[in-house]
Write a protein that holds these residues in place. Structure first.
Motif, PDB file in Angstrom:
ATOM      1  N   THR A  47       0.817  -1.216   0.000  1.00 42.76           N
ATOM      2  CA  THR A  47       0.000   0.000   0.000  1.00 42.76           C
ATOM      3  C   THR A  47       0.851   1.268   0.000  1.00 42.76           C
ATOM      4  O   THR A  47       0.405   2.314  -0.481  1.00 42.76           O
ATOM      5  CB  THR A  47      -0.972   0.019   1.194  1.00 42.76           C
ATOM      6  OG1 THR A  47      -0.251  -0.198   2.395  1.00 42.76           O
ATOM      7  CG2 THR A  47      -2.049  -1.038   1.038  1.00 42.76           C
ATOM      8  N   GLU A  50       1.972   1.227  -3.887  1.00 39.18           N
ATOM      9  CA  GLU A  50       0.829   1.369  -4.804  1.00 39.18           C
ATOM     10  C   GLU A  50      -0.454   1.525  -3.984  1.00 39.18           C
ATOM     11  O   GLU A  50      -1.103   0.544  -3.636  1.00 39.18           O
ATOM     12  CB  GLU A  50       0.733   0.130  -5.703  1.00 39.18           C
ATOM     13  CG  GLU A  50      -0.338   0.187  -6.754  1.00 39.18           C
ATOM     14  CD  GLU A  50      -0.047   1.188  -7.843  1.00 39.18           C
ATOM     15  OE1 GLU A  50      -0.994   1.866  -8.257  1.00 39.18           O
ATOM     16  OE2 GLU A  50       1.117   1.298  -8.270  1.00 39.18           O
ATOM     17  N   ASP A  52      -3.452   2.376  -4.713  1.00 38.52           N
ATOM     18  CA  ASP A  52      -4.700   1.935  -5.342  1.00 38.52           C
ATOM     19  C   ASP A  52      -4.742   0.427  -5.591  1.00 38.52           C
ATOM     20  O   ASP A  52      -5.623  -0.048  -6.302  1.00 38.52           O
ATOM     21  CB  ASP A  52      -4.898   2.658  -6.685  1.00 38.52           C
ATOM     22  CG  ASP A  52      -5.022   4.163  -6.493  1.00 38.52           C
ATOM     23  OD1 ASP A  52      -5.504   4.576  -5.417  1.00 38.52           O
ATOM     24  OD2 ASP A  52      -4.622   4.909  -7.398  1.00 38.52           O
ATOM     25  N   GLU A  54      -5.542  -3.347  -5.533  1.00 44.30           N
ATOM     26  CA  GLU A  54      -6.671  -4.186  -5.138  1.00 44.30           C
ATOM     27  C   GLU A  54      -6.206  -5.639  -5.125  1.00 44.30           C
ATOM     28  O   GLU A  54      -5.702  -6.139  -6.129  1.00 44.30           O
ATOM     29  CB  GLU A  54      -7.827  -4.038  -6.136  1.00 44.30           C
ATOM     30  CG  GLU A  54      -8.550  -2.714  -6.068  1.00 44.30           C
ATOM     31  CD  GLU A  54      -9.378  -2.576  -4.813  1.00 44.30           C
ATOM     32  OE1 GLU A  54      -9.913  -3.585  -4.338  1.00 44.30           O
ATOM     33  OE2 GLU A  54      -9.458  -1.448  -4.300  1.00 44.30           O
TER      34      GLU A  54
END
Length: 116
Positions: A47, A50, A52, A54
């Motif tokens: 996190t 990156e 974003d 998922e």
């Protein structure tokens, strides 16, 4: 003291040092959860790199609390240790049985045959 005994004592001391030194030296004191698992550390690192991101998959079962998660992990470790202990005990028992059978066959029959 035999060479094997010295090696075993050295290995036990090394394992004890690996378990005690991080606690004694305060490694991880700068973290919020110093002894969190690798999954949590990886999630934090991902996190940060990156935001974003998922995940591709979600867990099949998410325990309601950390205590239950720890208990399930301990149960898994105990079952694994039990399976390994059973396997190694079985192998040793079979090997001892084969050695006894070989010793009996070398010694010859203990009771003379009635037919002779």
């Amino acid at each position: 003291m035999s060479r094997n005994a010295r090696i075993n004592i050295l290995l036990l001391a090394l394992v004890a040092a690996l378990a005690v030194l991080p606690l004694a030296l305060g490694l991880g004191d700068h973290k919020e959860e110093p002894f969190a698992g690798a999954d949590g550390e990886a999630e934090t690192a991902i996190t940060e790199i990156e935001p974003d991101y998922e995940p591709w998959f979600s867990p099949l079962y998410e325990p309601p609390s950390g205590e239950i998660e720890s208990a399930l992990f301990s149960l898994q470790a105990a079952l694994g240790a039990g399976v390994l202990a059973y396997y190694f005990g079985l192998r040793r028992g079979r090997r001892q049985g084969e050695e006894r059978a070989a010793a009996r066959s070398k010694a010859g029959p203990s009771v003379p045959d009635a037919e002779a």
